[in-house]
Design an enzyme around this catalytic site. Structure first.
Site, PDB file in Angstrom:
ATOM      1  N   HIS A 159       1.129  -1.589  -0.184  1.00  0.00           N
ATOM      2  CA  HIS A 159       0.038   0.182   0.145  1.00  0.00           C
ATOM      3  C   HIS A 159       0.794   1.443   0.050  1.00  0.00           C
ATOM      4  O   HIS A 159       0.457   2.398   0.341  1.00  0.00           O
ATOM      5  CB  HIS A 159      -0.749   0.064   1.123  1.00  0.00           C
ATOM      6  CG  HIS A 159      -1.861  -0.991   1.946  1.00  0.00           C
ATOM      7  ND1 HIS A 159      -2.879  -1.610   0.781  1.00  0.00           N
ATOM      8  CD2 HIS A 159      -1.032  -2.763   2.662  1.00  0.00           C
ATOM      9  CE1 HIS A 159      -3.675  -2.690   1.249  1.00  0.00           C
ATOM     10  NE2 HIS A 159      -2.551  -3.346   2.331  1.00  0.00           N
ATOM     11  N   SER A 280      13.115  22.445 -15.793  1.00  0.00           N
ATOM     12  CA  SER A 280      11.825  22.806 -15.531  1.00  0.00           C
ATOM     13  C   SER A 280      12.578  23.992 -16.190  1.00  0.00           C
ATOM     14  O   SER A 280      13.490  24.494 -15.650  1.00  0.00           O
ATOM     15  CB  SER A 280      11.456  23.126 -13.754  1.00  0.00           C
ATOM     16  OG  SER A 280      10.986  24.217 -13.738  1.00  0.00           O
TER      17      SER A 280
END
Ligand code: ARG
Length: 463
Positions: A159, A280
């Site tokens: 999980h 970026s």
């Protein structure tokens, strides 16, 4: 005599509109089958020669013509025509341009239906082999990282929550197992594709007693199709190819997704190479794992291909329909996408590196050895697992409240929860010892991991 107009006037597209020629034509896609198509024609010519439909002298002329077409193709000199519809008619037309009337004999006793099915089978066998090679290369780069990180401890997740300590090598070997299954799937695909359709002609079989063994030998098939109707309409082999590709894509996307998460600022388990990450346009500090994100997205398009393909072939009665012409675009696209994803993933794994110390801290900070502690009470103090589970759950809540990890809890604090606890508990707190405690053959026990590494070194022929 204008050789070109002669072949066109005797073929199938006499009165079609240009719009239809464009719509009907598959040459832009199936020109990719040129080598297979020439090989298939060359084998068929040998079978016709054996039957004396074609003389030895004519056969020589035809074979030379075919070789010359292949050479023109390699030099990029061929000008394919849409009027000639597809690769089969284009090759026949090129041959006519080169050798004249003799070319009109090659289509005796066969049809484009068996021709295209055979070409596509040969291409699929070649494509499966290439993909297997690329999967093996990827496995080698994963194995290399597994060897480098045999002793690197990371948290194992369920999980996406820290679960139990494992070695990074153990984690990576799980991917070797997945990709090994993909190799097996492509082998299955090859086995099912290895059936020669030639001799089926349009659908009912050929009026000529073509030597099937000769055809098989020349084209490297181990057997012929049992039924001509199935021969020309069977596209299951493409579905196997697409399924095998789709499963490989699934494994690639699992790996990409994982590495994207691992390279986040929060985990820092994976440092992606500068060669495969981008900056970026505005935030100077960033390195984005674009390569992996693209693999994740592109593998989705690969998975959709098998659905697209089965939609085309479902609901079609026997035997050939033009619907089949749309099949090649799908398998070619699937192959191209998968090949590029595999190549990029190979290099990402090779050029990047895994962080070797962060994992141990994450394990300690998130109580990854809590299961070992529960087992300590079972093994050494004969407490039942359910009782022991509750005691350790309470200890973990206490540790969380006091902002401590399990090694920072003193023995008298432990004993408040269960008086039988002794100093041995610290052996079970230890992250490294947790790995060696594993007993089963498939576990992260360093001995088993090392055995698996050796197994894959042998399997992949790594010297
Ligand atoms: N271009 C066709 C295809 O890819 C070849 C077979 C054509 N057969 C026919 N009966 N029209 O399927």
């Amino acid at each position: 005599m204008n050789k070109k107009s002669k072949i066109l006037s005797t073929t199938i597209n006499r009165n079609t509109s240009t719009l239809m020629d464009d719509f009907n034509s598959s040459i832009d896609i199936d020109k990719r089958l040129i080598e297979e198509d020439i090989a298939v024609t060359s084998a068929h010519v040998k079978a016709l020669t054996k039957l004396k439909i074609i003389s030895k002298k004519e056969a020589l002329t035809i074979q030379k013509g075919l070789i010359s077409i292949l050479n023109d193709h390699k030099k990029g000199k061929l000008k394919f025509s849409k009027k000639n519809e597809d690769i089969h008619m284009n090759v026949e037309s090129f041959l006519y341009e080169k050798i004249g009337e003799v070319a009109n004999k090659i289509h005796t006793g066969r049809s484009r239906n068996d021709q295209v099915a055979t070409d596509t089978r040969l291409w699929t066998i070649k494509a499966s082999k290439n993909l297997k090679n690329e999967i093996k290369k990827l496995m080698r780069s994963i194995l290399d990282q597994a060897q480098t990180n045999e002793k690197t401890i990371i948290p194992g997740f369920t999980h996406l929550q820290v679960a139990q300590p494992i070695s990074l090598a153990h984690h990576l070997i799980a991917y070797l197992e997945m990709f090994k299954r993909d190799l097996d799937y492509f082998d299955f695909c090859k086995e099912k594709t290895d059936e020669n359709v030639l001799g089926s002609a349009a659908l009912a079989g050929s009026n000529y007693n073509l030597d099937l063994n000769l055809l098989n030998k020349n084209l490297n098939f181990t057997k012929s199709k049992n039924n001509s109707m199935d021969g020309v309409s069977d596209r299951d082999f493409c579905i196997y190819f697409l399924h095998a590709s789709s499963l490989t894509a699934t494994h690639l996307s699992k790996l990409s997704s994982e590495l994207v998460i691992w390279s986040s600022n929060f985990m820092k388990l994976f440092n992606i190479s500068n060669q495969y990450s981008t900056g970026s346009s505005i935030m100077p500090q960033k390195r984005n794992p674009d390569s992996l994100e693209l693999i994740r997205a592109k593998t989705n398009t690969i998975r959709i291909k098998s659905l697209e393909f089965s939609n085309i072939i479902s609901n079609l009665p026997l035997t050939y329909f033009k619907d089949f012409q749309e099949d090649k675009r799908i398998i070619f696209d699937c192959y191209d996408e998968l090949l590029s994803c595999l190549k990029v993933m190979q290099d990402v794994i090779k050029k990047s590196n895994f962080e070797q110390s962060v994992g141990r801290d994450i394990n300690n900070n998130y109580y990854a050895t809590a299961t070992d502690l529960a087992d300590y009470l079972v093994i050494e103090k004969k407490i039942t697992f359910r009782d022991s589970y509750k005691i350790i759950a309470d200890i973990v809540s206490y540790a969380q409240q006091h902002n401590k990890n399990l090694s920072e809890i003193k023995i008298d604090e432990y004993q408040k929860f269960q008086k039988v606890i002794d100093k041995n508990i610290y052996k079970y707190v230890d992250v490294d010892k947790s790995l060696s405690r594993k007993k089963t053959s498939m576990s992260t026990n360093p001995k088993e991991v090392s055995r698996m590494i050796k197994k894959y070194l042998k399997f992949l022929n790594v010297k």
